[in-house]
Design an enzyme around this catalytic site. Structure first.
Site, PDB file in Angstrom:
ATOM      1  N   ARG A  93       0.857  -1.189   0.000  1.00 48.70           N
ATOM      2  CA  ARG A  93       0.000   0.000   0.000  1.00 48.70           C
ATOM      3  C   ARG A  93       0.896   1.242   0.000  1.00 48.70           C
ATOM      4  NH1 ARG A  93      -2.307   3.134   4.628  1.00 48.70           N
ATOM      5  NH2 ARG A  93      -3.999   4.354   3.752  1.00 48.70           N
ATOM      6  N   HIS A 137      -2.792  11.116   0.657  1.00 45.38           N
ATOM      7  CA  HIS A 137      -2.246  10.907   2.001  1.00 45.38           C
ATOM      8  C   HIS A 137      -1.588  12.229   2.392  1.00 45.38           C
ATOM      9  CE1 HIS A 137      -0.814   7.587   4.932  1.00 45.38           C
ATOM     10  NE2 HIS A 137      -0.426   8.728   5.457  1.00 45.38           N
ATOM     11  N   GLU A 182      -7.227   8.765   6.066  1.00 48.22           N
ATOM     12  CA  GLU A 182      -7.406   9.454   7.343  1.00 48.22           C
ATOM     13  C   GLU A 182      -7.833  10.919   7.193  1.00 48.22           C
ATOM     14  OE1 GLU A 182      -3.943   8.878   9.773  1.00 48.22           O
ATOM     15  OE2 GLU A 182      -4.046   6.708   9.683  1.00 48.22           O
ATOM     16  N   ASN A 311      -7.410   2.068   9.783  1.00 46.34           N
ATOM     17  CA  ASN A 311      -6.090   2.268  10.393  1.00 46.34           C
ATOM     18  C   ASN A 311      -6.301   2.309  11.891  1.00 46.34           C
ATOM     19  OD1 ASN A 311      -5.194   2.542   7.800  1.00 46.34           O
ATOM     20  ND2 ASN A 311      -4.602   4.686   7.970  1.00 46.34           N
ATOM     21  N   TYR A 313      -4.377   1.980  15.949  1.00 45.94           N
ATOM     22  CA  TYR A 313      -3.168   1.916  16.763  1.00 45.94           C
ATOM     23  C   TYR A 313      -3.438   1.724  18.253  1.00 45.94           C
ATOM     24  CZ  TYR A 313      -0.741   3.347  12.555  1.00 45.94           C
ATOM     25  OH  TYR A 313      -0.240   3.371  11.283  1.00 45.94           O
ATOM     26  N   GLU A 393      -3.606  -0.053   8.101  1.00 44.14           N
ATOM     27  CA  GLU A 393      -2.428   0.326   8.901  1.00 44.14           C
ATOM     28  C   GLU A 393      -2.593  -0.215  10.308  1.00 44.14           C
ATOM     29  OE1 GLU A 393      -1.327   4.480   9.233  1.00 44.14           O
ATOM     30  OE2 GLU A 393      -1.629   4.777   7.078  1.00 44.14           O
TER      31      GLU A 393
HETATM   32  O1  IFM Z   1       2.675   7.717   9.906  1.00 40.96           O
HETATM   33  C1  IFM Z   1       1.308   7.762  10.082  1.00 40.96           C
HETATM   34  C2  IFM Z   1       0.592   7.584   8.763  1.00 40.96           C
HETATM   35  O2  IFM Z   1       0.991   8.526   7.820  1.00 40.96           O
HETATM   36  C3  IFM Z   1      -0.897   7.720   8.951  1.00 40.96           C
HETATM   37  N1  IFM Z   1      -1.364   6.855  10.008  1.00 40.96           N
HETATM   38  C4  IFM Z   1      -0.656   6.879  11.259  1.00 40.96           C
HETATM   39  C5  IFM Z   1       0.827   6.684  11.023  1.00 40.96           C
HETATM   40  C6  IFM Z   1       1.585   6.684  12.362  1.00 40.96           C
HETATM   41  O3  IFM Z   1       1.404   7.894  13.006  1.00 40.96           O
END
Ligand code: IFM
Length: 487
Positions: A93, A137, A182, A311, A313, A393
């Site tokens: 990606r 992006h 995002e 995405n 985290y 992500e």
């Molecule tokens: O690096 C970023 C990415 O560009 C977008 N999502 C989160 C990642 C980590 O912060």
């Protein structure tokens, strides 16, 4: 629209089998983004983007760095693709830099820019790796910013033209094209907290930008459909949040609902249901009258979608912004995930605080809690059962450097990825249609306002020489892919 989603759900870690095998056809990938890896910012006709401008302004990036060279992926992509093949990746990606393809954001197309992505796609296909291309992006052409950027409705129309150009040029070889990555970050970090380009600090501007990004997605998706082959897939990637109330008090639960609306539903609902959530519209009337919302916009934004990229985290814990809480904490959003310079302010922060959570943490100070990913996937599937999901992500930054043996032993990253893959598997077992998983990131790269101070890669990059070194997590991921699962 009814409010959905904020309540946590249990996850079934206890009953897992010892080996978690993923379904046949599950896609194993890694991700990067143009400004973070490419470099070559003035080469072959590329125009300036808002991130070129932003990073060259003093004080914007914690270590004073920029993406002028980054990982030099523009010149080293063949070496990088060969490494991806060694790892057995099924998909890569990447994002396309709008100012490489349309240097001024409108009008003349730069063939040399398109040719770079054609070469990259061809190299991937030669190695049996499927390209997954994202159109936006965050590197908006600077001339569009000069004309108002995402606060100007015309930017959404220009985006659709650019989408059509890329779709026509690459759509025969790129099976899935993603409109936006995002939009929350582009709108809220770019226009309210100002820690991302273009560095504006105005809550009303952030909401205008959010709507125009939504509109750009809808117009861009239609433009892609008009040129893609019948098999071409159109997708979107959102950074979705698990938002939990700090206590069971009614005001904290209401704060969680409010933040969930701003983090998730302000994008999910128009894009997947064709309407803005009523509570979000009502909550924000002190900031905007929503006058930028025109007849027909919601039908455009509600474009058919083949895949929703998620995405993810870390979870978020919020409390109502009461005076007593304000006394106990000197900053709002103290563990703001994206802000390197203290308290972030964006719509919602006048009513809710982000409460610090117990560790363990990554080097971004983000709490590590794999089960929250299962919770999120189950919730999105419950609210929008028709759309297949893809983890576009997931990953972690740690302070890793090669040891005396020249190798990066990043056991903490392996543990993070292992836990989150198991969480994805749990969601699949619960009936969620998850099609694949992309590690963020293939290699260490330019982490926006954090510059090069945060390393997310499976592959270590020495920024002074460009040398790449596989971390232990890279060989671990290779073995996971070969086994189609984790122990
Ligand atoms: O690096 C970023 C990415 O560009 C977008 N999502 C989160 C990642 C980590 O912060």
């Amino acid at each position: 629209m009814q409010q959905r989603g904020a309540e946590p759900r249990p996850t079934p870690e206890a009953g897992r089998p010892a080996r978690l095998r993923f379904p046949d056809g599950f896609v194993w990938g890694t991700a990067t983004a143009s400004y973070q890896v490419e470099g070559a910012v003035t080469e072959d006709g590329r125009g300036p983007s808002i991130w070129d401008t932003f990073t060259h302004e003093p004080g914007r990036v914690v270590d004073g760095t920029n993406g002028d060279i980054a990982c030099d992926h523009y010149h080293r992509f063949r070496e990088d693709v060969a490494t991806m093949a060694e790892l057995g990746l099924g998909s890569y990606r990447f994002s396309i830099a709008w100012p490489r393809v349309v240097p001024t954001g409108a009008g003349t197309v730069n063939q040399a820019g398109l040719d770079f992505y054609r070469r990259l796609v061809d190299a991937l296909l030669e190695h049996g790796i499927d390209p997954l291309a994202t159109l936006y992006h965050w590197d908006l052409p600077q001339p569009l910013q000069d004309a108002g950027g995402w606060m100007n409705r015309d930017t959404a129309l220009r985006f659709a033209e650019y989408a059509q150009v890329v779709g026509a040029a690459l759509g025969d070889r790129v099976p899935t094209i993603t409109t936006l990555n995002e939009p929350w970050c582009a709108a809220f970090l770019g226009h309210a907290s100002g820690v991302h380009a273009p560095g504006i600090t105005d809550n009303a501007a952030a909401l205008t930008a959010a709507h125009h990004l939504n509109l750009a997605h809808g117009l861009g998706a239609a433009a892609l459909r008009s040129v893609l082959p019948a098999t071409g897939q159109v997708s979107l990637t959102l950074n979705l949040s698990v938002v939990r109330p700090a206590t069971d008090r009614a005001d904290d639960r209401d704060a969680a609902r409010h933040v969930d609306g701003l983090a998730n539903r302000i994008f999910l609902d128009p894009m997947l249901c064709g309407q803005y959530p009523v509570d979000v519209l009502d909550d924000l009337r002190h900031i905007t009258d929503w006058g930028f919302l025109r007849d027909g916009d919601l039908a455009t934004i509600h474009a058919p979608l083949d895949l929703l990229g998620v995405n993810y985290y870390s979870p978020t814990l919020v409390a109502a912004a009461t005076p007593e809480l304000e006394q106990r904490t000197s900053t709002r959003w103290v563990n703001d995930p994206q802000g390197p310079d203290g308290p972030a302010r964006y719509p919602g922060t006048d009513r809710a605080f982000s409460v610090p959570q117990a560790g363990p943490y990554t080097a971004m100070n983000w709490r590590i809690e794999p089960g929250s990913l299962t919770e999120l996937l189950v919730r999105v599937h419950r609210d929008h059962p028709a759309v297949p999901l893809m983890i576009t992500e997931n990953g972690a930054a740690f302070l890793d450097e090669p040891g005396p043996d020249g190798v990066v032993h990043d056991a903490d990253r392996i543990e993070y990825l292992h836990g989150h893959l198991a969480a994805v598997h749990d969601a699949i077992v619960q009936g969620v249609d998850v099609r694949g998983y992309y590690v963020w990131s293939f290699m260490d790269n330019f982490e926006w306002a954090w510059g090069f101070s945060k390393r997310f890669g499976l592959v270590h990059v020495d920024y002074s020489t460009g040398k790449r070194t596989l971390k232990d997590s890279a060989t671990w991921y290779r073995d996971v892919i070969a086994a189609q699962g984790v122990d």
